[in-house]
Every structure is written in structure tokens, then in C-alpha cells.
Scaffold this motif. Structure first.
Motif, PDB file in Angstrom:
ATOM      1  N   VAL A 131      45.654 -12.780  70.711  1.00  0.00           N
ATOM      2  CA  VAL A 131      46.086 -12.452  69.347  1.00  0.00           C
ATOM      3  C   VAL A 131      45.116 -11.456  68.726  1.00  0.00           C
ATOM      4  O   VAL A 131      43.898 -11.627  68.799  1.00  0.00           O
ATOM      5  CB  VAL A 131      46.156 -13.724  68.484  1.00  0.00           C
ATOM      6  N   HIS A 132      45.676 -10.431  68.118  1.00  0.00           N
ATOM      7  CA  HIS A 132      44.862  -9.451  67.416  1.00  0.00           C
ATOM      8  C   HIS A 132      45.497  -9.094  66.089  1.00  0.00           C
ATOM      9  O   HIS A 132      46.721  -8.918  66.001  1.00  0.00           O
ATOM     10  CB  HIS A 132      44.701  -8.166  68.241  1.00  0.00           C
ATOM     11  N   LEU A 133      44.646  -9.000  65.061  1.00  0.00           N
ATOM     12  CA  LEU A 133      45.016  -8.427  63.773  1.00  0.00           C
ATOM     13  C   LEU A 133      43.985  -7.346  63.497  1.00  0.00           C
ATOM     14  O   LEU A 133      42.785  -7.641  63.431  1.00  0.00           O
ATOM     15  CB  LEU A 133      45.000  -9.480  62.663  1.00  0.00           C
ATOM     16  N   VAL A 134      44.438  -6.119  63.361  1.00  0.00           N
ATOM     17  CA  VAL A 134      43.513  -4.996  63.190  1.00  0.00           C
ATOM     18  C   VAL A 134      43.823  -4.287  61.888  1.00  0.00           C
ATOM     19  O   VAL A 134      44.873  -3.654  61.745  1.00  0.00           O
ATOM     20  CB  VAL A 134      43.606  -4.012  64.372  1.00  0.00           C
ATOM     21  N   GLU A 135      42.877  -4.400  60.946  1.00  0.00           N
ATOM     22  CA  GLU A 135      43.033  -3.744  59.648  1.00  0.00           C
ATOM     23  C   GLU A 135      42.472  -2.321  59.692  1.00  0.00           C
ATOM     24  O   GLU A 135      41.538  -2.037  60.454  1.00  0.00           O
ATOM     25  CB  GLU A 135      42.293  -4.518  58.550  1.00  0.00           C
ATOM     26  N   SER A 136      43.022  -1.480  58.846  1.00  0.00           N
ATOM     27  CA  SER A 136      42.515  -0.115  58.678  1.00  0.00           C
ATOM     28  C   SER A 136      42.909   0.383  57.297  1.00  0.00           C
ATOM     29  O   SER A 136      43.712  -0.255  56.604  1.00  0.00           O
ATOM     30  CB  SER A 136      43.073   0.806  59.760  1.00  0.00           C
ATOM     31  N   GLY A 137      42.328   1.514  56.915  1.00  0.00           N
ATOM     32  CA  GLY A 137      42.710   2.140  55.659  1.00  0.00           C
ATOM     33  C   GLY A 137      41.714   1.993  54.532  1.00  0.00           C
ATOM     34  O   GLY A 137      41.907   2.547  53.454  1.00  0.00           O
ATOM     35  N   GLY A 138      40.669   1.221  54.752  1.00  0.00           N
ATOM     36  CA  GLY A 138      39.661   1.068  53.711  1.00  0.00           C
ATOM     37  C   GLY A 138      38.836   2.330  53.547  1.00  0.00           C
ATOM     38  O   GLY A 138      38.958   3.286  54.304  1.00  0.00           O
ATOM     39  N   GLY A 139      38.003   2.319  52.517  1.00  0.00           N
ATOM     40  CA  GLY A 139      37.146   3.466  52.267  1.00  0.00           C
ATOM     41  C   GLY A 139      36.564   3.448  50.877  1.00  0.00           C
ATOM     42  O   GLY A 139      36.643   2.436  50.170  1.00  0.00           O
ATOM     43  N   LEU A 140      35.990   4.577  50.492  1.00  0.00           N
ATOM     44  CA  LEU A 140      35.404   4.747  49.170  1.00  0.00           C
ATOM     45  C   LEU A 140      36.401   5.495  48.289  1.00  0.00           C
ATOM     46  O   LEU A 140      36.911   6.556  48.680  1.00  0.00           O
ATOM     47  CB  LEU A 140      34.103   5.536  49.273  1.00  0.00           C
ATOM     48  N   VAL A 141      36.657   4.956  47.111  1.00  0.00           N
ATOM     49  CA  VAL A 141      37.606   5.578  46.188  1.00  0.00           C
ATOM     50  C   VAL A 141      37.071   5.450  44.772  1.00  0.00           C
ATOM     51  O   VAL A 141      36.368   4.474  44.447  1.00  0.00           O
ATOM     52  CB  VAL A 141      39.000   4.931  46.332  1.00  0.00           C
ATOM     53  N   GLN A 142      37.401   6.423  43.939  1.00  0.00           N
ATOM     54  CA  GLN A 142      36.972   6.361  42.547  1.00  0.00           C
ATOM     55  C   GLN A 142      37.829   5.399  41.756  1.00  0.00           C
ATOM     56  O   GLN A 142      38.989   5.149  42.115  1.00  0.00           O
ATOM     57  CB  GLN A 142      37.054   7.754  41.930  1.00  0.00           C
ATOM     58  N   PRO A 143      37.292   4.854  40.671  1.00  0.00           N
ATOM     59  CA  PRO A 143      38.111   3.996  39.793  1.00  0.00           C
ATOM     60  C   PRO A 143      39.382   4.728  39.373  1.00  0.00           C
ATOM     61  O   PRO A 143      39.338   5.921  39.048  1.00  0.00           O
ATOM     62  CB  PRO A 143      37.179   3.739  38.611  1.00  0.00           C
ATOM     63  N   GLY A 144      40.481   3.989  39.406  1.00  0.00           N
ATOM     64  CA  GLY A 144      41.780   4.576  39.104  1.00  0.00           C
ATOM     65  C   GLY A 144      42.495   5.131  40.305  1.00  0.00           C
ATOM     66  O   GLY A 144      43.683   5.491  40.207  1.00  0.00           O
ATOM     67  N   GLY A 145      41.816   5.205  41.414  1.00  0.00           N
ATOM     68  CA  GLY A 145      42.403   5.751  42.626  1.00  0.00           C
ATOM     69  C   GLY A 145      43.267   4.746  43.384  1.00  0.00           C
ATOM     70  O   GLY A 145      43.462   3.611  42.941  1.00  0.00           O
ATOM     71  N   LEU A 192      42.808   1.234  41.099  1.00  0.00           N
ATOM     72  CA  LEU A 192      41.699   0.428  41.604  1.00  0.00           C
ATOM     73  C   LEU A 192      40.552   0.371  40.617  1.00  0.00           C
ATOM     74  O   LEU A 192      40.267   1.352  39.907  1.00  0.00           O
ATOM     75  CB  LEU A 192      41.220   0.977  42.955  1.00  0.00           C
ATOM     76  N   LYS A 193      39.904  -0.788  40.573  1.00  0.00           N
ATOM     77  CA  LYS A 193      38.787  -1.058  39.676  1.00  0.00           C
ATOM     78  C   LYS A 193      37.547  -1.392  40.501  1.00  0.00           C
ATOM     79  O   LYS A 193      37.656  -1.858  41.642  1.00  0.00           O
ATOM     80  CB  LYS A 193      39.121  -2.238  38.773  1.00  0.00           C
ATOM     81  N   VAL A 236      36.590  -1.928  51.302  1.00  0.00           N
ATOM     82  CA  VAL A 236      37.086  -1.121  50.180  1.00  0.00           C
ATOM     83  C   VAL A 236      35.990  -1.071  49.128  1.00  0.00           C
ATOM     84  O   VAL A 236      35.527  -2.119  48.668  1.00  0.00           O
ATOM     85  CB  VAL A 236      38.378  -1.710  49.592  1.00  0.00           C
ATOM     86  N   THR A 237      35.578   0.124  48.775  1.00  0.00           N
ATOM     87  CA  THR A 237      34.555   0.306  47.749  1.00  0.00           C
ATOM     88  C   THR A 237      35.105   1.196  46.648  1.00  0.00           C
ATOM     89  O   THR A 237      35.560   2.319  46.927  1.00  0.00           O
ATOM     90  CB  THR A 237      33.289   0.940  48.337  1.00  0.00           C
ATOM     91  N   VAL A 238      35.103   0.672  45.427  1.00  0.00           N
ATOM     92  CA  VAL A 238      35.593   1.421  44.276  1.00  0.00           C
ATOM     93  C   VAL A 238      34.397   1.761  43.398  1.00  0.00           C
ATOM     94  O   VAL A 238      33.785   0.882  42.790  1.00  0.00           O
ATOM     95  CB  VAL A 238      36.635   0.614  43.484  1.00  0.00           C
ATOM     96  N   SER A 239      34.063   3.039  43.367  1.00  0.00           N
ATOM     97  CA  SER A 239      32.867   3.462  42.648  1.00  0.00           C
ATOM     98  C   SER A 239      32.951   4.939  42.323  1.00  0.00           C
ATOM     99  O   SER A 239      33.533   5.726  43.069  1.00  0.00           O
ATOM    100  CB  SER A 239      31.628   3.203  43.509  1.00  0.00           C
ATOM    101  N   SER A 240      32.357   5.304  41.196  1.00  0.00           N
ATOM    102  CA  SER A 240      32.292   6.715  40.833  1.00  0.00           C
ATOM    103  C   SER A 240      30.988   7.329  41.327  1.00  0.00           C
ATOM    104  O   SER A 240      30.750   8.521  41.122  1.00  0.00           O
ATOM    105  CB  SER A 240      32.427   6.867  39.319  1.00  0.00           C
TER     106      SER A 240
END
Length: 112
Positions: A1-15, A85-86, A108-112
């Protein structure tokens, strides 16, 4: 069994970001799926769930109206679309199946 997440990253607030979780090794189309998250120093928190058919969804109050969970059973994939995003959404996001399987998480990192 495998569950593989992707798509995370750094984004600015509101993104926005869209997370994906690709499943294998079990009958995905029969499994209710969920997203959880865990911020540093906090317990893992349930975020959203979707029924096996995709008809029914549920969300924690803090993300209602901003996040959308969806799935594509033909691709064995569950998604989490995150808008407005906040900084407090910063966490490692995990995919979970009703059988108790977990992915490795995506940051997932939400930061300016």
C-alpha cells in the motif's frame, strides 16, 4: 500500500495550492479518504474527508469556504485545493484512507 502526497510548497498569504495524493495497493474507489495536517508542536488535525463516490464531503470549520477536497477514482487520486491561505495553515499535510493508511506528508508553508 502506498499513499504519495505532492503539491506542497511555500506560498504567500492569500495564495493557493493544490495537493494531490496518489494511492495504490488497495481498492481506492471503495475507500473514504481524508486529509490531515500537523503543525510544529501540535497534534495531527483532521482537515477534510470525502466519501468513496465523491458525493459527500466534510471540512473542519477553520477551512470551510477556502479548501475543497475532491477525487478522481479513475486516477486513484484525491486532491485538496487550498485557497486564501493563511499563515496558520502552515503544516505538514497528510493523506489518509479509511483503512488506516497514511502518506509521508507534504509541507505547506504560508509566509510572506
Amino acid at each position: 500500500v502506498h499513499l504519495v502526497e505532492s503539491g506542497g510548497g511555500l506560498v504567500q498569504p492569500g495564495g493557493s495550492l493544490t495537493l494531490s495524493c496518489v494511492a495504490s495497493g488497495f481498492t481506492f474507489s471503495r475507500s473514504h479518504m481524508s486529509w490531515y495536517r500537523q503543525a510544529p508542536g501540535n497534534e495531527r488535525e483532521w482537515v477534510a474527508s470525502i466519501s468513496s463516490s465523491g458525493v459527500s464531503t466534510n471540512y473542519v470549520d477553520s477551512v470551510k469556504g477556502r479548501f475543497t477536497i475532491s477525487r478522481d477514482n479513475a486516477k486513484n487520486t484525491v486532491y485538496l485545493r487550498m485557497n486564501s491561505l493563511k499563515p496558520e495553515d502552515t503544516a505538514v499535510y497528510y493523506c489518509n484512507s479509511m483503512e488506516g493508511y497514511w502518506g509521508q506528508g507534504t509541507q505547506v508553508t504560508v509566509s510572506s
